[in-house]
Design an enzyme around this catalytic site. Sequence first.
Site, PDB file in Angstrom:
ATOM      1  N   LYS A 100      63.616  24.118 -90.932  1.00 50.75           N
ATOM      2  CA  LYS A 100      63.136  24.192 -92.426  1.00 50.75           C
ATOM      3  C   LYS A 100      62.532  25.510 -92.587  1.00 50.75           C
ATOM      4  O   LYS A 100      62.331  26.462 -91.914  1.00 50.75           O
ATOM      5  CB  LYS A 100      61.978  23.236 -92.629  1.00 50.75           C
ATOM      6  CG  LYS A 100      62.763  21.899 -92.884  1.00 50.75           C
ATOM      7  CD  LYS A 100      61.970  20.758 -93.488  1.00 50.75           C
ATOM      8  CE  LYS A 100      62.523  19.533 -93.385  1.00 50.75           C
ATOM      9  NZ  LYS A 100      61.898  18.231 -93.721  1.00 50.75           N
ATOM     10  N   ARG A 130      62.657  14.252 -86.233  1.00 50.19           N
ATOM     11  CA  ARG A 130      64.149  14.112 -86.719  1.00 50.19           C
ATOM     12  C   ARG A 130      64.632  15.719 -86.775  1.00 50.19           C
ATOM     13  O   ARG A 130      64.021  16.499 -87.390  1.00 50.19           O
ATOM     14  CB  ARG A 130      63.971  13.845 -88.359  1.00 50.19           C
ATOM     15  CG  ARG A 130      65.338  13.707 -89.116  1.00 50.19           C
ATOM     16  CD  ARG A 130      64.996  13.207 -90.526  1.00 50.19           C
ATOM     17  NE  ARG A 130      66.104  13.314 -91.390  1.00 50.19           N
ATOM     18  CZ  ARG A 130      66.860  14.497 -91.881  1.00 50.19           C
ATOM     19  NH1 ARG A 130      66.303  15.578 -91.803  1.00 50.19           N
ATOM     20  NH2 ARG A 130      67.838  14.290 -92.500  1.00 50.19           N
TER      21      ARG A 130
END
Length: 287
Positions: free
Chosen positions: A225, A265
């Site tokens: 991210k 995840r």
Amino acid sequence: MSPRHPSGLPEDLGKLERPLVIGVLNVTPDSFSDGGKHYELSSALAHGIHLFRGGADIIDVGGESTRPGATPVDAQVELSRVLPVVSALVAADVHVSIDTMKAEVAREAVAAGACLVNDVSGGLFDPAMYPTVAGLDVPYVLMHWRGHGAVMNQLAVYDDVAGEVMSEVNDRLQAAIAGGVDPDSIVIDPGLGFAKEVDDNWQVLHHLNDFVDLGYPVLIGASRKRFLGALLADGAGQSRAFAERDAATDAVSALAAAAGVWGVRVHNVKAAVDSVLVGRAWARGRQ
Ligand code: PMM
């Protein structure tokens, strides 16, 4: 102590004594880190199998990009993207979760064999989600969310980000339970990168223990991210490329496992399995 598993998880996964590793498979033309790569069924399937062989416990199939500015898609488009992939992976004996905000997509994917519903909107997007999930007997991931990708950057306004995210997750938990969702089936997720500025994510991670202490299994999605890209920026302030954020992702996975999360995840599953094993051994002082 290992984190509690949610009810409704497939039996073999429920026996695992380490955090689960959930592999990301976006079947979209426009997801932030892998958009377009696995848009064709054959390449989606091949990548899903690759993730499974690499050690993923579950493959998370998504058909709508959640990145800031992404174009929303309707349920039919989403279903046409995800259902063939879910069915093909299930036929190959792979555990699949469905990453969707839409009750109809969740219902159809579970009918096709998906074993978990991952709702990044925590039930805020579709009022039919809680009653639908209540009838499905699979775990439900309830993530912190404030609004769709088109507006989420404007919604990243907090006085106390960790406290507010926790209190909003608590509100959603109460609403989900009131809506019929079995509390034992719920996994919570603070939603890293969703309506959060770079440092907001670090604040949330700094308080990860408080989320774990809520008593629900916790899932963390830090993989590749923007806040990791920013941390690893070069001297000119240029963000680190997506594919070169995996070592930082693994560090977060290890630390999150040490803090007691239920799952991570990630895009790169192989190193993530090692990372969660390190984190768990670190926290227990033994293998
Ligand atoms: N992040 C993305 C998509 N789905 N689901 C959960 N539960 N938690 C997350 O943090 C999360 C998610 C966005 O990342 P991607 O575009 O790499 O899939």
